[in-house]
Design an enzyme around this catalytic site. Structure first.
Site, short mmCIF file in Angstrom:
data_model
loop_
_atom_site.label_atom_id
_atom_site.label_comp_id
_atom_site.label_asym_id
_atom_site.label_seq_id
_atom_site.Cartn_x
_atom_site.Cartn_y
_atom_site.Cartn_z
N LYS A 120 -44.12 5.19 35.58
CA LYS A 120 -44.67 6.53 35.14
C LYS A 120 -45.98 6.44 35.85
O LYS A 120 -46.75 5.47 36.22
CB LYS A 120 -44.88 5.93 33.49
CG LYS A 120 -45.07 7.47 32.64
CD LYS A 120 -43.49 8.32 32.46
CE LYS A 120 -44.03 9.65 31.92
NZ LYS A 120 -42.47 10.18 31.46
N ASP A 160 -43.16 15.62 33.84
CA ASP A 160 -43.31 15.42 32.57
C ASP A 160 -44.32 16.18 31.69
O ASP A 160 -44.31 17.59 32.59
CB ASP A 160 -43.99 13.87 32.19
CG ASP A 160 -44.02 12.96 30.85
OD1 ASP A 160 -42.82 13.15 30.56
OD2 ASP A 160 -44.96 13.39 30.12
#
Ligand code: NDP
Length: 447
Positions: A120, A160
């Site tokens: 991430k 995201d």
């Protein structure tokens, strides 16, 4: 388990979101370690990122001022495939939030059945209120550092919060220029340059496919169900669209300033209006209440107060905005209104206390690492299409996605039953996701 958890806290005492994500997984793994004591060293190792990259992102605003943000990439685990996971651009981004997301991603990616490790990244940059050219300059500067750490067989980021099609386009363009190659190093790309059909829809659609499967275990369905959705971004928009496709009714949506309640239901025409508002005009959800009749708008309360959205009487709740958006009090409000199912579209939107309220009151509860895995699964399908230099039809990708969600549901459901916790999708998803990664880590010598 306690020793591992204590060491995580002692090492990084200021990372509450990461602690929360680790605790939830460790809580589920007791029965696995009893059955497979050889996996205990894996647990010690899996809570530590393989690599963390942090960098400076300088960029020039439209007034000619230099601004400096922080960029990150957490490469959490590559035991079963290249690191894979989104980039988040939001002022709240820090190592704790990205480590929690990267940790969750490891188990989620494993559950999809595709060969993807977990990662991430992102920045504390806020795209809100910035011009397109400011966003472009920021993305170019961000990629100027990130490009040397990613690759089609190494690490493949996606979008995201705050990173949608526009940002992915700017990031991809800069990568291509720096690396002098055209490869699938990002997913969520535009259709004209290697993107997959259904990728934008995949997280929201997959969430509703999972909720459909979960409801079916008790003979219920989305058809005729009244649903509350939070958020009005990518996941919320396409979750709402799929609820409508399956004959349900969506009565709420929100953004970071407040939420709307439309008792008549947000139909297709109204949803198109919201998509245009959020994706093109980049406006606030409050405008919906000015535009349509019979709608109430409520401004958000400062955290941790309840903002009221979860007090609306619904059958199914789909939190699709951000972490920790349903607390214990709000979970109790949903239970008091006899909610049947709660499925997480966002990552960790329910606090541990809220999850406990749902589980102890017989509410079907789907953790995000299972129910929102459709996005990363379809990213995996985008990578396959890029490698094959082919592009599948909308129907083909949607059928793959539906099948993957059915399998994830079955895997979580069956694993929970096997380990003596029937109906506990949190335990089922954590254990099933863990076993595959643990097996690969052990086979590779726990490096
Ligand atoms: P978007 O940026 O498209 O939308 C996020 C939505 O949530 C917006 O409506 C935003 O409001 C709202 N929001 C963001 N932060 C807060 C906050 N602190 N309080 C209240 N509302 C907030 O993001 P996505 O839809 O892509 O992501 C939403 C969630 O889903 C995240 O948890 C993400 O990690 C998760 N997720 C996303 C996937 C994807 O494929 N995109 C895949 C799997 C999980 P505003 O418009 O005001 O910013």
């Amino acid at each position: 388990m306690k020793e591992v958890y204590d060491s995580v806290i002692a090492r990084d005492p200021n990372q509450p979101e990461f602690h929360q994500a680790v605790e939830e997984v460790l809580d589920s793994l007791g029965p696995v370690i009893q059955a497979h004591p050889e996996f205990l060293p894996v647990v010690r190792s899996i809570v530590e990122a393989e690599r963390i990259i942090q960098f400076r992102v300088p960029w020039w605003d439209d007034d000619g001022n230099l601004r400096v943000n922080r960029g990150f990439r957490i490469q959490m685990n590559s035991a079963i495939g290249p690191y894979k996971g989104g980039l988040r651009f939001h002022p709240s981004v820090n190592q704790s939030i990205l480590k929690f997301l990267a940790f969750e991603q490891v188990f989620k990616n494993s559950l999809t059945g595709l060969p993807m490790g977990g990662g991430k990244g992102g920045s504390d940059f806020d795209p809100k209120g910035k011009s397109d050219s400011e966003v472009m300059r920021f993305c170019q500067s961000f990629m100027m550092e990130l490009w040397r750490h990613i690759g089609a067989d190494l690490d493949v980021p996606a979008g995201d919060i705050g990173v949608g099609g526009r940002e992915i386009g700017y990031l991809f363009g800069m990568y291509k220029k720096l690396a002098n190659e055209f490869v699938g190093i990002l997913t969520g790309k535009g259709r004209s340059y290697g993107g997959s059909l259904i990728r934008p829809e995949a997280t929201g659609y997959g969430l509703v496919y999972f909720a459909r499967e979960m409801l079916a275990t008790t003979g219920k369905s989305i058809e005729g169900a009244v649903c509350s959705v939070s958020g009005s971004g990518n996941v919320a928009q396409f979750a709402s669209e799929k609820v409508l496709d399956l004959g349900g009714k969506v009565v709420t949506m929100s953004d970071s300033s407040g939420w709307i309640h439309d008792p008549a239901g947000i139909d297709r025409e109204k949803l198109d209006w919201i998509m245009d508002l959020k994706n093109n005009r980049r406006g606030r959800i409050s405008e919906y209440a000015d535009h349509f009749d019979g709608v109430t708008y409520t401004k958000s309360q400062p955290e941790p107060a309840s903002n009221g959205l979860w007090g609306v009487d619904v059958d199914v709740a789909l939190p699709c905005a951000t972490q920790n958006e349903i607390n214990e009090e709000e979970a109790k409000m949903l239970v008091a209104n006899t909610v049947i199912a709660v499925a997480e579209g966002a990552n960790m939107p329910c606090t541990p206390e809220a999850v406990e309220v749902f589980q102890s009151n017989g509410v079907l509860f789907a953790p995000g690492k299972a129910s929102n895995a459709g996005g990363v699964a379809t990213s995996g399908l985008e990578m396959s299409q890029n490698s094959l230099r082919m592009s599948w039809t909308r129907e083909e990708v949607d059928a793959h996605l539906d099948r993957i969600m059915i399998n994830i549901h079955k895997n979580a459901f069956d694993t929970a039953e096997k380990y003596g916790m029937p109906g506990n999708y949190v335990a089922g998803a954590n254990i099933a996701g863990f076993l595959k990664v643990a097996d690969a880590m052990s086979a590779q010598g726990l490096l």
